[in-house]
Structure formats: structure tokens, C-alpha cells
Design a protein around this motif. Sequence first.
Motif, PDB file in Angstrom:
ATOM      1  N   SER A 109       0.853  -1.197   0.000  1.00  0.00           N
ATOM      2  CA  SER A 109       0.000   0.000   0.000  1.00  0.00           C
ATOM      3  C   SER A 109       0.886   1.243   0.000  1.00  0.00           C
ATOM      4  O   SER A 109       2.096   1.164   0.267  1.00  0.00           O
ATOM      5  N   PHE A 138      -2.466  14.363   3.935  1.00  0.00           N
ATOM      6  CA  PHE A 138      -3.338  13.217   4.186  1.00  0.00           C
ATOM      7  C   PHE A 138      -2.820  12.499   5.434  1.00  0.00           C
ATOM      8  O   PHE A 138      -1.613  12.270   5.565  1.00  0.00           O
ATOM      9  N   THR A 140      -2.445   9.579   6.703  1.00  0.00           N
ATOM     10  CA  THR A 140      -1.527   8.420   6.723  1.00  0.00           C
ATOM     11  C   THR A 140      -0.075   8.866   6.561  1.00  0.00           C
ATOM     12  O   THR A 140       0.835   8.303   7.170  1.00  0.00           O
ATOM     13  N   ASP A 141       0.156   9.893   5.774  1.00  0.00           N
ATOM     14  CA  ASP A 141       1.536  10.374   5.562  1.00  0.00           C
ATOM     15  C   ASP A 141       2.143  10.870   6.871  1.00  0.00           C
ATOM     16  O   ASP A 141       3.303  10.589   7.187  1.00  0.00           O
ATOM     17  N   THR A 178       3.017  15.665  -0.069  1.00  0.00           N
ATOM     18  CA  THR A 178       2.085  15.197  -1.098  1.00  0.00           C
ATOM     19  C   THR A 178       2.012  16.277  -2.170  1.00  0.00           C
ATOM     20  O   THR A 178       1.736  17.444  -1.861  1.00  0.00           O
ATOM     21  N   TYR A 182      -4.706  16.584  -0.762  1.00  0.00           N
ATOM     22  CA  TYR A 182      -5.971  15.845  -0.917  1.00  0.00           C
ATOM     23  C   TYR A 182      -7.184  16.704  -0.610  1.00  0.00           C
ATOM     24  O   TYR A 182      -8.267  16.431  -1.120  1.00  0.00           O
ATOM     25  N   ASP A 207       4.582  12.150  -2.483  1.00  0.00           N
ATOM     26  CA  ASP A 207       3.393  11.302  -2.539  1.00  0.00           C
ATOM     27  C   ASP A 207       2.582  11.788  -3.737  1.00  0.00           C
ATOM     28  O   ASP A 207       2.102  12.932  -3.756  1.00  0.00           O
ATOM     29  N   HIS A 210      -2.517  11.965  -5.635  1.00  0.00           N
ATOM     30  CA  HIS A 210      -3.489  12.787  -6.375  1.00  0.00           C
ATOM     31  C   HIS A 210      -2.879  13.401  -7.636  1.00  0.00           C
ATOM     32  O   HIS A 210      -3.402  14.371  -8.177  1.00  0.00           O
ATOM     33  N   CYS A 230      -0.931   5.971  -5.230  1.00  0.00           N
ATOM     34  CA  CYS A 230      -2.009   4.979  -5.162  1.00  0.00           C
ATOM     35  C   CYS A 230      -2.370   4.439  -6.542  1.00  0.00           C
ATOM     36  O   CYS A 230      -2.393   5.188  -7.512  1.00  0.00           O
ATOM     37  N   TYR A 232      -5.407   3.111  -7.016  1.00  0.00           N
ATOM     38  CA  TYR A 232      -6.876   3.044  -7.117  1.00  0.00           C
ATOM     39  C   TYR A 232      -7.555   4.386  -7.362  1.00  0.00           C
ATOM     40  O   TYR A 232      -8.771   4.451  -7.425  1.00  0.00           O
TER      41      TYR A 232
HETATM   42  C1  LIG Z   1      -2.062  11.634  -0.160  1.00  0.00           C
HETATM   43  C2  LIG Z   1      -2.476  10.215   0.144  1.00  0.00           C
HETATM   44  N1  LIG Z   1      -1.535   9.338   0.530  1.00  0.00           N
HETATM   45  C3  LIG Z   1      -1.869   8.060   0.808  1.00  0.00           C
HETATM   46  C4  LIG Z   1      -3.171   7.617   0.706  1.00  0.00           C
HETATM   47  C5  LIG Z   1      -3.576   6.217   1.014  1.00  0.00           C
HETATM   48  O1  LIG Z   1      -2.653   5.316   1.308  1.00  0.00           O
HETATM   49  P1  LIG Z   1      -3.013   3.764   1.360  1.00  0.00           P
HETATM   50  O2  LIG Z   1      -2.995   3.252  -0.056  1.00  0.00           O
HETATM   51  O3  LIG Z   1      -1.948   3.194   2.179  1.00  0.00           O
HETATM   52  O4  LIG Z   1      -4.378   3.620   1.945  1.00  0.00           O
HETATM   53  C6  LIG Z   1      -4.182   8.510   0.308  1.00  0.00           C
HETATM   54  C7  LIG Z   1      -5.604   8.105   0.209  1.00  0.00           C
HETATM   55  O5  LIG Z   1      -6.101   7.172   0.760  1.00  0.00           O
HETATM   56  C8  LIG Z   1      -3.804   9.835   0.037  1.00  0.00           C
HETATM   57  O6  LIG Z   1      -4.732  10.716  -0.333  1.00  0.00           O
END
Ligand SMILES: Cc1ncc(COP(=O)(O)O)c(C=O)c1O
Length: 422
Positions: A109, A138, A140-141, A178, A182, A207, A210, A230, A232
Motif C-alpha cells: 500500500s 493526508f 496516513t503520511d 504530497t 488531498y 506522494d 493525487h 495509489c 486506485y
Molecule cells: C495523499 C495520500 N496518501 C496516501 C493515501 C492512502 O494510502 P493507502 O494506499 O496506504 O491507503 C491517500 C488516500 O487514501 C492519500 O490521499
Amino acid sequence: MNIVSQSLSSSAAPISRAHCLAMDAADTLASRRDLFALPQDVIYLDGNSLGAMPKAVPSRMTQAIEQEWAVGLIRSWNDADWYPAPQRVGGRIASLIGAKPNEVIVADSTSVNLFKLLVSALRMRAGRNVILGENGNFPTDAYVASGVAELTGAQHRAVAPADVMAALTEDVAVLTLTHVNYKSGQAYDMAAVTRRAHEVGALVIWDLAHTAGAMPCDLNGCEADFAVGCGYKYLNGGPGAPSFVFVAERHHESVRQPITGWHGHAKPFEFTQTYVPAPGIDRMLVGTAPQMGLFALEAALTAFDGVDMQALRAKSLALTELFIRLVDQELSEHGFGLATPREAGLRGSQVSLTHAEGYAIVQALIARGVIGDFRAPDILRFGFAALYLSHADVWDAIATLKDVMVSGIWRSAEFMARKAVT
Ligand SMILES: Cc1ncc(COP(=O)(O)O)c(C=O)c1O
Ligand SMILES: Nc1c(O)cccc1C(=O)C[C@H](N)C(=O)O
């Protein structure tokens, strides 16, 4: 400027639906929409969260399941070329982000790939201990950067996006940003930021969640070190599609990622007891890649075959500019703010509006077939995937939003009740 954006900027008169249809008639990417399986009654403005399904995916999945898996069984790792899929799909993505095919691999991921890169970068800058990040990224970062800091004893320093350049001091080992935010859709100047980071001796991780598939990106032209993104979102690989990771060729021999699994080993099928990293980008692999997700993503990426990314950018900017101008023209009385830069060069492929009642408004819009999303506390977010959206879609989305506002339907209890949002 292509014909689409030209026709928009030269029009002084109010924009009409006929005007949007004329832009569609001049759109060289219009036929790409046929490559996607979108419901008739939906205008899909959430491809920045989960991309639409390319029609090439189901038949590829059926083949992978019913032939390669059911009949080929274990033989398919070789006979159906399963084994090199992470490199093969990486090579396809490389062409969309300004990288060489041997610099991108697909696995795990985005969060996991970010972890691998952050630890690798800290190891390459021993003696420095700051991970520089940004507020408002975002989550997670930021979570992963904090986790890595806790694990390694580094310091995670997050600053406002406007302060990133000034915060690049000589103690920074790695800067992690990023590219397109986002929430706001604002894009950094990748070349300028990377150059400044290198001047102080820091490495940079971009990252591209987007960015990839949404707009052109020139990682090597910017001398970027590392990137993740990503599968997806704008690459349309489907829910949970694996992520990609970029390592510039000049770092291939020095990068040592921390999750030393057997697929990143130089000779995985010798089953030795000691880890020896594979040469090149292969060392970014960990364990067995999610093959079904790779096959879906690989099929999805065929929608980009032959697409000129500059033409895609021109259309994306025309769509976002059209949306912004129609918000001005049609919705000025309804209390919306604009969270995305008006200046084309500063935005990615999304437009974010602000409104105190944004949650309920987005739910009412979705109920009418216009799918965007909401990000707390007050952001209505609309992603514009240039491969499958038309200018008439933009008009129709705005007309629906106007109807939601004028009718006041968003005030009904069914839209005000907060649920978990995507
Ligand atoms: C900037 C950014 N980084 C990471 C992710 C997601 O990471 P992961 O694929 O680990 O869920 C997202 C969206 O889910 C995102 O918008
Ligand atoms: N990855 C997601 C998921 O697993 C569920 C719901 C949404 C997402 C997203 O991708 C959110 C997205 N990164 C965002 O920009 O908000």
C-alpha cells in the motif's frame, strides 16, 4: 493552450450548456469515456478517491481467475508471467510520471511504501535526524512519518505548506510532501522544492496519490529522489489496488529498505538464510505481491495507452476552470467558498468548495447522482478525471448543485445525519 481551454477563456458571455457541448465536440479525449463502465445516471466526481472501472478489467480478471489460477495453478507464476507483474506494471506507471521503467515497482500500500522510503532515506542521511513534513497532509503520511520517527529516534517536524522552503535547514534528512493536497487540490512546484531540498542536502519523497494519472509529472526532470502513489485513484486500478514506488536510478545501490522480505532478495528462490538485497528497484519488494490487484491495475492502465499527458492536463484544467467559473456564475448566492487555487498552474485535478453545511449538501448531491465527497470540517471535494468526464457533465453537476441549494432539500434529516464517509 488547446482548443478546449481557449474557447473557455475567450468567452466573455455567460457560459451555457451549449457552450459546454461545443467544448465536448472539440475534445480529443472524449472517446476515452467509452473505455469506462460508468452508470448512465451518475456524474462521477470522486475519481480522486476511487477511480471508475475500466471495461478492460472484468475480462482480464475472469481470465486470471478461471484460466490462470483455476487451470494453470502454480504453473502460472511462470507460464502466465505472474512473477514479473510488479515490474511490468511499474513500467507502465513510469511512463505517466516521468520515470524510467526500471525505476518504478508496484507492491504493497502507499502507507507501507512510504514507511520503506522514509527509513531508507534516514539511513542514507545518517547524522541528520529530521523528517520534514507538512501540516494538512493526508493523515496516513503524517502517521507513518511519526511512526518512523518513534522507531528510529528521528524528529518529525511538520510545518505549514507555505513554510516548507524556509524550514529546509541542514538538519533535515528527508522532506516528505504530497504533491497535490488531498483537501485543497493545491500543487507544489515539484522542481523548485526538490532543488531547494537538495541544496541543503536533504532527500525528497513525493506522494503522488493525487497526481499520477491526473496530470503530467516529471520526476526525473525534477531530479526527484523517491515517490509513492495509489493505484486506485486516477489510475483506476480498483479498491485496494496496490501502490507504486519510485526510486531514482542513482539511488538504487544505496537504498536499503527496512522490510527485508524474500521477494526483495537478490535470489529469492535459493531460499538462503541471509538477506541480500536484489539489485535495482526489485529490492523495494517485500513479500508476494497482490497479484489479482496487479492484474486489474494492469488492465486499467490500458485506458492511458496513446494518451498525451499534456492533452490530458489541458482537458483537466479546462474542466476545473469550467467548474470554478460555473460556481461563480450559478451559485454566488449560496455561501460557497473556494479552497482550490484559481491559478491553473497551482492546482491538480480537483476543485474543493467550502460550506458550513457541506456534509448535508454532498449527501443530497449524491442522492441525485452527482458523486463527490466531503472532508471535515467543511470541504466539498470534486475530482475531475479527464479520461471519462465531459464538459457537459460539469454543467449538469453544477445545475444539480444549484437545484439542491435552491430547493433546500439538503436540510432534510436524511442528509443531515452524519454517517461514516468515504
Ligand atoms: C495523499 C495520500 N496518501 C496516501 C493515501 C492512502 O494510502 P493507502 O494506499 O496506504 O491507503 C491517500 C488516500 O487514501 C492519500 O490521499
Ligand atoms: N483509500 C480509501 C479507502 O480505503 C476508503 C475510502 C477512501 C479512501 C481514499 O482513498 C481517500 C482519499 N485518499 C482521500 O484523498 O481522501
